[in-house]
Design a protein around this motif. Structure first.
Motif, mmCIF file in Angstrom:
data_model
loop_
_atom_site.group_PDB
_atom_site.id
_atom_site.type_symbol
_atom_site.label_atom_id
_atom_site.label_comp_id
_atom_site.label_asym_id
_atom_site.label_seq_id
_atom_site.Cartn_x
_atom_site.Cartn_y
_atom_site.Cartn_z
ATOM 1 N N GLN A 80 0.828 -1.193 0.000
ATOM 2 C CA GLN A 80 0.000 0.000 0.000
ATOM 3 C C GLN A 80 0.873 1.258 0.000
ATOM 4 O O GLN A 80 1.804 1.372 0.802
ATOM 5 C CB GLN A 80 -0.908 0.013 1.235
ATOM 6 N N PRO A 81 0.572 2.227 -0.894
ATOM 7 C CA PRO A 81 1.326 3.484 -0.870
ATOM 8 C C PRO A 81 0.967 4.299 0.359
ATOM 9 O O PRO A 81 -0.070 4.084 0.991
ATOM 10 C CB PRO A 81 0.852 4.183 -2.161
ATOM 11 N N LEU A 82 1.834 5.243 0.713
ATOM 12 C CA LEU A 82 1.551 6.099 1.856
ATOM 13 C C LEU A 82 0.379 7.013 1.554
ATOM 14 O O LEU A 82 0.247 7.552 0.451
ATOM 15 C CB LEU A 82 2.772 6.942 2.204
ATOM 16 N N GLU A 83 -0.467 7.194 2.544
ATOM 17 C CA GLU A 83 -1.628 8.073 2.391
ATOM 18 C C GLU A 83 -1.408 9.318 3.245
ATOM 19 O O GLU A 83 -1.400 9.255 4.478
ATOM 20 C CB GLU A 83 -2.911 7.365 2.830
ATOM 21 N N PHE A 84 -1.211 10.453 2.593
ATOM 22 C CA PHE A 84 -0.999 11.699 3.305
ATOM 23 C C PHE A 84 -2.347 12.337 3.623
ATOM 24 O O PHE A 84 -3.198 12.480 2.748
ATOM 25 C CB PHE A 84 -0.152 12.658 2.475
ATOM 26 N N THR A 85 -2.526 12.707 4.895
ATOM 27 C CA THR A 85 -3.819 13.258 5.312
ATOM 28 C C THR A 85 -3.808 14.773 5.417
ATOM 29 O O THR A 85 -4.822 15.368 5.744
ATOM 30 C CB THR A 85 -4.221 12.662 6.673
ATOM 31 N N GLY A 86 -2.661 15.405 5.151
ATOM 32 C CA GLY A 86 -2.661 16.862 5.143
ATOM 33 C C GLY A 86 -1.313 17.460 5.493
ATOM 34 O O GLY A 86 -0.471 16.825 6.110
#
Length: 372
Positions: A80-86
């Motif tokens: 899974q790629p990294l998920e940036f939340t902000g």
């Protein structure tokens, strides 16, 4: 029975087990809760009882701080790629960040400003210098065990008229908002990496010309430096030695022997540092993780700048700067590695290579700690 009808002490006991970030959203529910969430005893209890599932991950890249979904300490599904939340940083061209007990210490480029920030509550405090900050200054955030008072250490390098290097140490007390001079001594060693905080004290990798790398701890209660051993010996200042904290319980160190052109990374872990047991630290003799990057046939040499270790799964999340295509186009990258596994999960072009700063990844548990 509804929550409002519960005895206050039982209600407090239940709320202390709720993650701090959720409590922050509930603080305006009623005056009683608003007051409770600012009580220092409740905050301490909440930090001990709230779930580890509340742990969050930050990335410093291109002078900005980003929040990453999930806990990279548990690196789990590497597909899974990294998920940036902000993007969290505002109006600060950040050079580096460090954390202690839910608080972040942010240094702007050239140490033009220093800010203490609680990402959970949104509180910030600009720390004004006693005289002035200098480019060579280093900072550390910790606390005094005797009264849980948060402090900032500033130690700056300067030369006297005889061209001898000295270190000047100052201490800032967040409760009183004042600076005091701690010590001044001859600098006979060099700091090789930014400090990491564990149990209120800050640890650095240091070294000198006549001996190998060693560990330098600043004890915020005694307000003094303490020299400690590392689990390896190295006499080459070009080697890479980076510190990290394992789930706020142990210290880990990553070492790469660059002098021999070795592409092997080795990571050790310390004993569990007990806050109530004198904070004694010793190292496990065996490696927790050894990775030979040659087996992955990478186009760019790995030179770890920061890392997180999953001790149980024996994998690490690492950050560094590389030029994969050898075109002078530097990138910040993040990859997950194990003894027989390499997976790059993120890369980001560096906007201004002349202001090159290494990326930094860290995890922390949000806290309701109030910034005075």
């Amino acid at each position: 029975m509804i929550l409002a009808n519960l005895p206050n002490d039982l209600e407090s006991e239940i709320l202390a087990r709720v993650p701090a970030k959720s409590l922050q959203e509930l603080k305006t529910t009623c005056k009683r809760w608003y007051t409770l969430f600012k009580d220092s005893k409740f905050v301490e209890k909440n930090k001990k009882l709230s779930s580890e599932a509340a742990r969050e991950t930050f990335l410093l890249s291109n002078h900005e701080v980003y929040s990453i979904a999930g806990d990279l300490h548990s690196s789990g599904d590497v597909a899974q790629p990294l998920e940036f939340t902000g993007k969290l940083s505002k109006d600060l061209d950040l050079y580096t960040i460090s954390h202690c007990d839910g608080l972040m210490l942010c240094q702007a480029k050239n140490n033009s400003s220093v800010v203490v920030w609680n990402p959970c509550t949104g509180e910030t405090k600009m720390i004004k210098p006693r005289t002035r900050y200098q480019i060579r200054d280093r900072f550390a955030l910790g606390y005094d065990d005797s009264r849980r008072g948060y402090k900032i250490l500033r130690f700056g390098y300067y030369q006297n008229e005889e061209k001898v290097w000295f270190v000047e140490c100052e201490m800032y007390d967040l409760s009183s908002g004042s600076w005091s001079v701690v010590d001044s001594f001859i600098l006979d060693y060099r700091m090789y990496c930014s400090g990491v905080s564990l149990r209120g004290d800050t640890y650095f990798v240091a070294g000198d010309k006549d001996s190998s790398f060693f560990l330098m701890k600043f004890d915020f209660t005694a307000e003094r430096f303490v020299r400690l051993p590392l689990p390896f010996q190295s006499f080459d200042p070009e080697d890479t030695a980076v510190l990290s904290v394992v789930r706020d319980e142990k210290l880990s160190v990553c070492h790469q022997d660059n002098h021999t052109w070795s592409h092997v990374m080795r990571i050790w872990v310390s004993s569990k540092v007990d806050e109530e047991g004198g904070k004694e630290l010793s190292w496990r003799k065996d490696f927790v993780l050894t990775v030979d990057f040659d087996k992955f046939q990478l186009r760019c040499v790995v030179n770890v700048a920061s890392f997180l270790l999953d001790e149980e799964k024996k994998v690490a999340v690492c950050c560094d700067v590389c030029d994969e295509d050898m075109k002078g186009e530097a990138k910040n990258r993040i990859y997950i590695v194990g003894e027989d596994m390499y997976k790059q999960v993120y890369d980001d072009d560096i906007v201004n290579a002349s202001l090159l700063n290494c990326p930094l990844v860290l995890t922390y548990v949000p806290s309701l700690v109030h910034i005075h």
